[in-house]
Design a protein around this motif. Structure first.
Motif, PDB file in Angstrom:
ATOM      1  N   ARG A  36      41.430  42.951  52.527  1.00 48.08           N
ATOM      2  CA  ARG A  36      42.079  44.229  52.247  1.00 48.08           C
ATOM      3  C   ARG A  36      43.332  44.395  53.102  1.00 48.08           C
ATOM      4  O   ARG A  36      43.316  44.137  54.299  1.00 48.08           O
ATOM      5  CB  ARG A  36      41.113  45.385  52.507  1.00 48.08           C
ATOM      6  CG  ARG A  36      39.984  45.493  51.477  1.00 48.08           C
ATOM      7  CD  ARG A  36      38.966  46.526  51.886  1.00 48.08           C
ATOM      8  NE  ARG A  36      38.263  46.119  53.109  1.00 48.08           N
ATOM      9  CZ  ARG A  36      37.329  46.849  53.696  1.00 48.08           C
ATOM     10  NH1 ARG A  36      36.986  48.036  53.194  1.00 48.08           N
ATOM     11  NH2 ARG A  36      36.743  46.411  54.805  1.00 48.08           N
ATOM     12  N   GLY A  37      44.399  44.803  52.453  1.00 50.07           N
ATOM     13  CA  GLY A  37      45.662  45.021  53.145  1.00 50.07           C
ATOM     14  C   GLY A  37      46.536  43.796  53.275  1.00 50.07           C
ATOM     15  O   GLY A  37      47.692  43.898  53.713  1.00 50.07           O
ATOM     16  N   GLN A  38      46.024  42.633  52.916  1.00 47.19           N
ATOM     17  CA  GLN A  38      46.838  41.429  52.990  1.00 47.19           C
ATOM     18  C   GLN A  38      47.852  41.395  51.853  1.00 47.19           C
ATOM     19  O   GLN A  38      47.638  41.955  50.781  1.00 47.19           O
ATOM     20  CB  GLN A  38      45.965  40.180  52.946  1.00 47.19           C
ATOM     21  CG  GLN A  38      45.155  39.952  54.199  1.00 47.19           C
ATOM     22  CD  GLN A  38      44.565  38.543  54.249  1.00 47.19           C
ATOM     23  OE1 GLN A  38      44.921  37.672  53.456  1.00 47.19           O
ATOM     24  NE2 GLN A  38      43.662  38.317  55.185  1.00 47.19           N
ATOM     25  N   GLU A  93      45.246  35.415  36.388  1.00 45.32           N
ATOM     26  CA  GLU A  93      43.890  35.891  36.665  1.00 45.32           C
ATOM     27  C   GLU A  93      43.565  35.788  38.155  1.00 45.32           C
ATOM     28  O   GLU A  93      42.904  36.668  38.722  1.00 45.32           O
ATOM     29  CB  GLU A  93      42.879  35.080  35.843  1.00 45.32           C
ATOM     30  CG  GLU A  93      42.924  35.377  34.348  1.00 45.32           C
ATOM     31  CD  GLU A  93      42.033  34.448  33.545  1.00 45.32           C
ATOM     32  OE1 GLU A  93      41.561  33.433  34.123  1.00 45.32           O
ATOM     33  OE2 GLU A  93      41.834  34.721  32.343  1.00 45.32           O
ATOM     34  N   GLY A  94      44.036  34.725  38.795  1.00 40.39           N
ATOM     35  CA  GLY A  94      43.812  34.567  40.233  1.00 40.39           C
ATOM     36  C   GLY A  94      44.461  35.695  41.020  1.00 40.39           C
ATOM     37  O   GLY A  94      43.875  36.227  41.971  1.00 40.39           O
ATOM     38  N   ALA A  95      45.677  36.055  40.627  1.00 38.48           N
ATOM     39  CA  ALA A  95      46.362  37.172  41.290  1.00 38.48           C
ATOM     40  C   ALA A  95      45.581  38.473  41.093  1.00 38.48           C
ATOM     41  O   ALA A  95      45.444  39.276  42.031  1.00 38.48           O
ATOM     42  CB  ALA A  95      47.780  37.305  40.744  1.00 38.48           C
ATOM     43  N   ASP A  96      45.058  38.666  39.892  1.00 39.15           N
ATOM     44  CA  ASP A  96      44.262  39.871  39.624  1.00 39.15           C
ATOM     45  C   ASP A  96      42.997  39.911  40.486  1.00 39.15           C
ATOM     46  O   ASP A  96      42.599  40.970  40.978  1.00 39.15           O
ATOM     47  CB  ASP A  96      43.882  39.939  38.143  1.00 39.15           C
ATOM     48  CG  ASP A  96      45.068  40.256  37.240  1.00 39.15           C
ATOM     49  OD1 ASP A  96      46.082  40.770  37.763  1.00 39.15           O
ATOM     50  OD2 ASP A  96      44.980  39.977  36.026  1.00 39.15           O
ATOM     51  N   MET A  97      42.357  38.764  40.653  1.00 45.55           N
ATOM     52  CA  MET A  97      41.142  38.699  41.477  1.00 45.55           C
ATOM     53  C   MET A  97      41.431  39.110  42.917  1.00 45.55           C
ATOM     54  O   MET A  97      40.661  39.858  43.542  1.00 45.55           O
ATOM     55  CB  MET A  97      40.560  37.274  41.452  1.00 45.55           C
ATOM     56  CG  MET A  97      39.987  36.846  40.113  1.00 45.55           C
ATOM     57  SD  MET A  97      39.507  35.088  40.175  1.00 45.55           S
ATOM     58  CE  MET A  97      39.313  34.731  38.431  1.00 45.55           C
ATOM     59  N   LEU A  98      42.538  38.618  43.460  1.00 39.95           N
ATOM     60  CA  LEU A  98      42.889  38.957  44.833  1.00 39.95           C
ATOM     61  C   LEU A  98      43.306  40.422  44.951  1.00 39.95           C
ATOM     62  O   LEU A  98      42.994  41.087  45.949  1.00 39.95           O
ATOM     63  CB  LEU A  98      44.009  38.033  45.330  1.00 39.95           C
ATOM     64  CG  LEU A  98      43.627  36.546  45.446  1.00 39.95           C
ATOM     65  CD1 LEU A  98      44.832  35.713  45.842  1.00 39.95           C
ATOM     66  CD2 LEU A  98      42.509  36.347  46.461  1.00 39.95           C
ATOM     67  N   ALA A 147      43.925  43.017  48.116  1.00 43.99           N
ATOM     68  CA  ALA A 147      45.195  42.454  48.558  1.00 43.99           C
ATOM     69  C   ALA A 147      46.342  43.030  47.745  1.00 43.99           C
ATOM     70  O   ALA A 147      46.168  43.490  46.610  1.00 43.99           O
ATOM     71  CB  ALA A 147      45.174  40.929  48.425  1.00 43.99           C
ATOM     72  N   LYS A 148      47.506  42.996  48.330  1.00 41.99           N
ATOM     73  CA  LYS A 148      48.726  43.422  47.649  1.00 41.99           C
ATOM     74  C   LYS A 148      49.426  42.183  47.105  1.00 41.99           C
ATOM     75  O   LYS A 148      49.659  41.219  47.845  1.00 41.99           O
ATOM     76  CB  LYS A 148      49.637  44.168  48.625  1.00 41.99           C
ATOM     77  CG  LYS A 148      50.932  44.678  48.017  1.00 41.99           C
ATOM     78  CD  LYS A 148      51.783  45.373  49.078  1.00 41.99           C
ATOM     79  CE  LYS A 148      53.103  45.862  48.496  1.00 41.99           C
ATOM     80  NZ  LYS A 148      53.956  46.478  49.555  1.00 41.99           N
ATOM     81  N   THR A 161      40.681  33.758  52.519  1.00 37.01           N
ATOM     82  CA  THR A 161      41.273  34.180  51.239  1.00 37.01           C
ATOM     83  C   THR A 161      40.758  33.305  50.107  1.00 37.01           C
ATOM     84  O   THR A 161      40.451  33.794  49.014  1.00 37.01           O
ATOM     85  CB  THR A 161      42.809  34.104  51.317  1.00 37.01           C
ATOM     86  OG1 THR A 161      43.265  34.880  52.424  1.00 37.01           O
ATOM     87  CG2 THR A 161      43.448  34.635  50.042  1.00 37.01           C
ATOM     88  N   ALA A 162      40.644  31.993  50.376  1.00 39.98           N
ATOM     89  CA  ALA A 162      40.113  31.081  49.362  1.00 39.98           C
ATOM     90  C   ALA A 162      38.668  31.425  49.022  1.00 39.98           C
ATOM     91  O   ALA A 162      38.254  31.335  47.859  1.00 39.98           O
ATOM     92  CB  ALA A 162      40.224  29.640  49.854  1.00 39.98           C
TER      93      ALA A 162
END
Length: 495
Positions: free
Chosen positions: A261-263, A286-291, A296-297, A477-478
């Motif tokens: 959170r907040g990254q 989809e990966g960006a959406d998951m993060l 995450a921002k 993150t991974a």
């Protein structure tokens, strides 16, 4: 019931410590799997007797309560690592018969931790290749099959033997090396996890050199948690390696909190290639959406010199290879050509190198020798070095602006059929590294992990790039991405 060889490192560690299984039982399960996997051609020097000896010693440590995380874990070692008393050929004919009298620092660290070596793993010759088709031992075959074809697929390269062995559950993990993507690309093509640490984290002593300013060893595993466990065991300062950094190695596994959170996660616009397959583009989004869903921002960023990375890499890497491979001349070790009456030392050099090196290695030696020659050193090599500095600065600028990690595709496609590159322009093979070479040029940590399947049912991976020396944060993150993707698919056994 789950077969023992399909366990992860973390699962096996728990069962070993709980006395539910023994290290010899775990090792025998892997040895049995290896014996039935000839069609994959992953293991090229099997060390069953040594493995059994090491497993028995590891079991003694477990029973005595002296068991590091990797104690009793059966692994494969890439043929690029020198292993005492075991052939170490770098998959090249020129090192035929070479048996080191010393142990690489990394394999010694693993053995000291109680790891069990099952054998040496196939690879592209001298780590030069992206499809594991340049090996003197023959091609490695990806354990995955597409839905509509029984064609043999590439496992990626150069660490194709490592990726295939892990994907096929022949071992619980493997070592790999990464010069321009040779851990991350094969991991993505086989549905496994590959971590390329920051340059200087892992000792290069006793690892056969390709390009000394780019080479870095790392773990190839079934999960991100396993990469954290094995990665920590492999890393650490080594006085025998002048590029090894004297810096403590944290407990990466303890850093897998699952909280990002907040990254800020950067999405570089330069990685959006023309003609990018729809499956890859969709996976990336989809990966960006998951993060984002994990707190995450997501931030659009620019790495403006990315377009020069591949040509710069294919000047610098062959130049360093040309220098490193000059030592293989038939004088001190390995293959020596038969000489005709009247032949002198020059003929011995020429014949030995002509017979011992494969076509791709010869190509890169010639390119490297050319760009280092007096008339072209400034025009090519020095210019490439300047470009490398600019690429590194692009990353530094982005991280200075508050980006914590960068998300990109790992490969431009899923696994392709073996032989597809045989008659193609070599540049087509080199394009397989388009998303990965920047990380090596900048000396950064990067990890590839499976996050989905394409329309043919083949694994696709995403890459996360982190700040130098922050492998723990990168792996955390991974881990979040791995949990969100929920990738649990395995290749159906055909071999």
């Amino acid at each position: 019931m789950m077969s023992l060889n399909s366990l992860t490192i973390a699962e096996a560690r728990a069962k070993l410590r709980a006395k539910e299984i023994t290290a010899p039982e775990l090792t025998e399960a892997c040895l049995s799997a290896i014996e039935g996997s000839g069609a994959i051609n992953a293991f090229v020097h099997k060390t069953a007797d040594l493995a059994r000896e090491q497993a028995a010693a590891a079991q003694g440590r477990i029973e005595a309560g002296d068991a590091p995380d990797m104690c009793g874990i059966p692994m494969g070692i890439k043929d690029l690592f020198c292993t005492k008393g075991v052939p170490s050929q770098a998959a090249s004919g020129i090192l035929n018969g070479f048996t080191p009298e010393y142990e690489s620092t990394i394999s010694q660290k693993l053995f000291d931790a109680g790891t069990v070596m099952l054998g040496k793993l196939n690879m592209d010759e001298f780590a030069m290749g992206s499809s594991n088709e340049t090996s003197v031992y023959g091609n490695v075959v990806n354990p995955w099959r597409s839905k509509t074809s029984n064609a043999d697929l590439t496992p990626g390269g150069s660490s194709g033997g490592s990726s295939a062995a892990v994907a096929a559950d022949l071992c619980l993990a493997a070592t790999g090396t990464d010069t321009g993507g040779s851990i991350r690309q094969p991991a993505a093509l086989t549905g496994t996890v590959g971590l390329k640490p920051t340059y200087g984290r892992c000792s290069r002593w006793g690892v056969v050199a390709f390009a000394s300013s780019l080479d870095q060893a790392g773990p190839m595993t079934k999960t991100v948690r396993d990469a954290a466990i094995l990665g920590r065991a492999m890393m650490g300062h080594d006085a025998k390696d002048s590029t090894s950094v004297d810096m403590p190695v944290p407990d990466f596994e303890a850093m897998l909190t699952g909280d990002i959170r907040g990254q800020s996660i950067g999405i570089p616009k330069e990685y959006r290639m023309d003609g990018m397959p729809e499956d890859i583009a969709k996976l990336w989004a989809e990966g960006a959406d998951m993060l984002r869903d994990a707190g995450a921002k997501i931030v659009d960023i620019s790495l403006p010199h990315t377009k020069y990375a591949l040509p710069a890499y294919y000047v610098i890497a062959p130049a360093e290879a040309s220098s490193n491979l000059a030592r293989y001349d038939g004088v001190r070790f390995g293959h020596r050509a038969a000489l005709a009456q009247g032949d002198g030392i020059t003929e011995m050099y020429e014949k030995t190198r002509a017979e011992g090196f494969g076509p791709e290695v010869k190509r890169r030696i010639m390119i490297g020798t050319y760009v280092l020659s007096a008339g072209f050193y400034d025009a090519y090599y020095n210019r490439a070095r300047r470009v490398r500095t600019l690429i590194k600065k692009d990353f530094e600028d982005v991280f200075a602006q508050g980006i914590d990690a960068i998300l990109t595709p790992a490969t431009p496609s899923a696994a392709f059929p073996l032989g597809q590159m045989a008659d193609a322009d070599p540049v087509e093979m080199y394009l397989n590294d388009v998303f990965t070479v920047t990380v090596n040029l900048a000396g950064l940590p990067g990890v590839a992990l499976p996050t989905g399947l394409d329309a043919e049912g083949l694994p696709l991976g995403l890459q996360l790039i982190g700040k130098p020396w922050e492998e723990g944060a990168l792996l955390n993150t991974a881990q979040v991405l791995e949990d969100a993707a929920g990738f649990v698919s395995k290749p159906g056994k055909w071999w």
